[in-house]
Design a protein around this motif. Structure first.
Motif, PDB file in Angstrom:
ATOM      1  N   ALA A 160      -7.620  -9.436   0.163  1.00  0.00           N
ATOM      2  CA  ALA A 160      -6.603 -10.245  -0.512  1.00  0.00           C
ATOM      3  C   ALA A 160      -6.022  -9.485  -1.712  1.00  0.00           C
ATOM      4  O   ALA A 160      -4.809  -9.526  -1.960  1.00  0.00           O
ATOM      5  N   HIS A 161      -6.886  -8.798  -2.445  1.00  0.00           N
ATOM      6  CA  HIS A 161      -6.414  -8.009  -3.591  1.00  0.00           C
ATOM      7  C   HIS A 161      -5.512  -6.872  -3.128  1.00  0.00           C
ATOM      8  O   HIS A 161      -4.471  -6.590  -3.740  1.00  0.00           O
ATOM      9  N   PRO A 216       1.464   1.615  -0.412  1.00  0.00           N
ATOM     10  CA  PRO A 216       0.350   2.540  -0.173  1.00  0.00           C
ATOM     11  C   PRO A 216      -0.251   2.357   1.220  1.00  0.00           C
ATOM     12  O   PRO A 216      -0.138   1.292   1.840  1.00  0.00           O
ATOM     13  N   PHE A 217      -0.895   3.409   1.674  1.00  0.00           N
ATOM     14  CA  PHE A 217      -1.609   3.364   2.949  1.00  0.00           C
ATOM     15  C   PHE A 217      -2.965   2.699   2.732  1.00  0.00           C
ATOM     16  O   PHE A 217      -3.676   3.024   1.782  1.00  0.00           O
ATOM     17  N   SER A 266       2.279  -6.055  -1.872  1.00  0.00           N
ATOM     18  CA  SER A 266       3.495  -6.841  -2.050  1.00  0.00           C
ATOM     19  C   SER A 266       4.273  -6.454  -3.305  1.00  0.00           C
ATOM     20  O   SER A 266       5.476  -6.719  -3.400  1.00  0.00           O
ATOM     21  N   ASP A 267       3.608  -5.811  -4.269  1.00  0.00           N
ATOM     22  CA  ASP A 267       4.255  -5.495  -5.545  1.00  0.00           C
ATOM     23  C   ASP A 267       4.596  -4.024  -5.705  1.00  0.00           C
ATOM     24  O   ASP A 267       5.280  -3.661  -6.662  1.00  0.00           O
TER      25      ASP A 267
END
Length: 308
Positions: free
Chosen positions: A224-225, A237-238, A231-232
């Motif tokens: 979740a983190h 990032p991969f 999303s931001d």
């Protein structure tokens, strides 16, 4: 000039920024900063108090990358070393020929560690990276904010345990524990590693049982983190999910400080080994790098050695 600088007075500096939005609208922004002059001779304590470790690390990173573009990266690494040595000589507290007495002021204590990670980063080392990757990484470093730059230089390592909130851990091989899940944010890559015990419980399907909700939570929270970061952040990032001891865990190990060094017969570093609970939880890191402890000990030795 010491004669024209009026110490202990407030001064103002303004930055004018003009840029254009994608819709064609032009923006003009004025940023005003209020600061005070300080010199090492007259108000040393105030000068030290105003030191910003992250801002200094970001600035030196940009200057070093600029030098690495025009000269050999090894020369740029030597520039970093000279900066650390000069700063330590000017601001450190120590007695000559006594390395154990060396100590930096509190605002500066994180700075050597940041430079240690910069020296080991993909921005300074070209091995195992294509020229295109190196150019992209360096371009991103030179154009991002200070906070994002520090994430690139010194990644954020979070540890998720059973029935406790996540906590930030040092970038050290000792942070790997069998009953935790690690989330490493390298800005360009998010790595989630399940400890050996967590991975075994997952394979047994304990997280699917009603009585083991805490196991399910420790597996879901890092994901979740990571989704929130995705999303931001741009570019996205991969994301890599792996188990402790698997082949893909090498991406996480490459970012950690090799704090425990195994010596070979000739006295050279042969690898790094860290034991958690038993032989089955042994983490082996083969590396030619020195640890931060050795790096800092060598820095103390150089700084406290009388100059000829």
């Amino acid at each position: 000039d010491k004669e024209i600088v009026n110490v202990n007075t407030s001064e103002v500096i303004q930055f004018e920024t003009r840029y254009k939005l994608p819709n064609g609208r032009q923006i003009f922004r004025v940023s005003t900063l209020d600061f005070r002059w300080a010199t090492q001779e007259r108000n040393f304590a105030e000068l030290v108090f105003g030191f910003d470790s992250d801002a200094t690390s970001a600035l030196i990173s940009r200057l070093t990358i600029e030098r690495a573009l025009n000269y050999d990266p090894f020369d740029a690494t030597k520039v970093i070393d000279r900066m650390i040595i000069r700063m330590s000589q000017h601001f450190g507290n120590f007695r000559m020929s006594q390395p154990d007495t060396f100590k930096l002021p509190p605002p500066m204590q994180r700075f050597p560690a940041s430079m240690f990670h910069l020296r080991r980063s993909r921005f300074m080392r070209l091995f195992n990276h294509t020229p295109d990757e190196t150019a992209f990484f360096r371009f991103a470093l030179r154009h991002e904010t200070t906070g994002n730059m520090m994430t690139m230089i010194e990644p954020i390592l979070l540890s998720y345990g059973l029935e406790r909130p996540p906590e930030r851990k040092p970038l050290d091989v000792a942070s790997i524990q069998p009953d935790t899940v690690l989330l490493l944010d390298c800005y360009f890559r998010l790595i989630i590693q399940h400890g050996t015990s967590i991975a075994a419980w997952r394979e047994q399907g304990l997280h699917l049982q009603e009585d083991y909700k805490h196991v399910k939570k420790v597996l879901e929270d890092p994901i979740a983190h990571a989704q929130q970061i995705l999303s931001d952040r741009f570019p996205a990032p991969f994301v890599l999910v792996c188990d402790q001891g698997s082949s893909q865990s090498r991406y996480l190990l490459a970012q950690l400080n090799p704090s425990s060094v195994i010596k070979s017969g000739d006295g050279k570093a042969a690898g790094v080994q860290h034991r958690n609970e038993g032989p089955e939880d042994e983490t082996m890191l083969i590396s030619d790098d020195v640890s931060y402890e050795s790096f800092f000990a060598h820095l103390r030795q150089i700084v406290t050695t009388p100059r000829q």
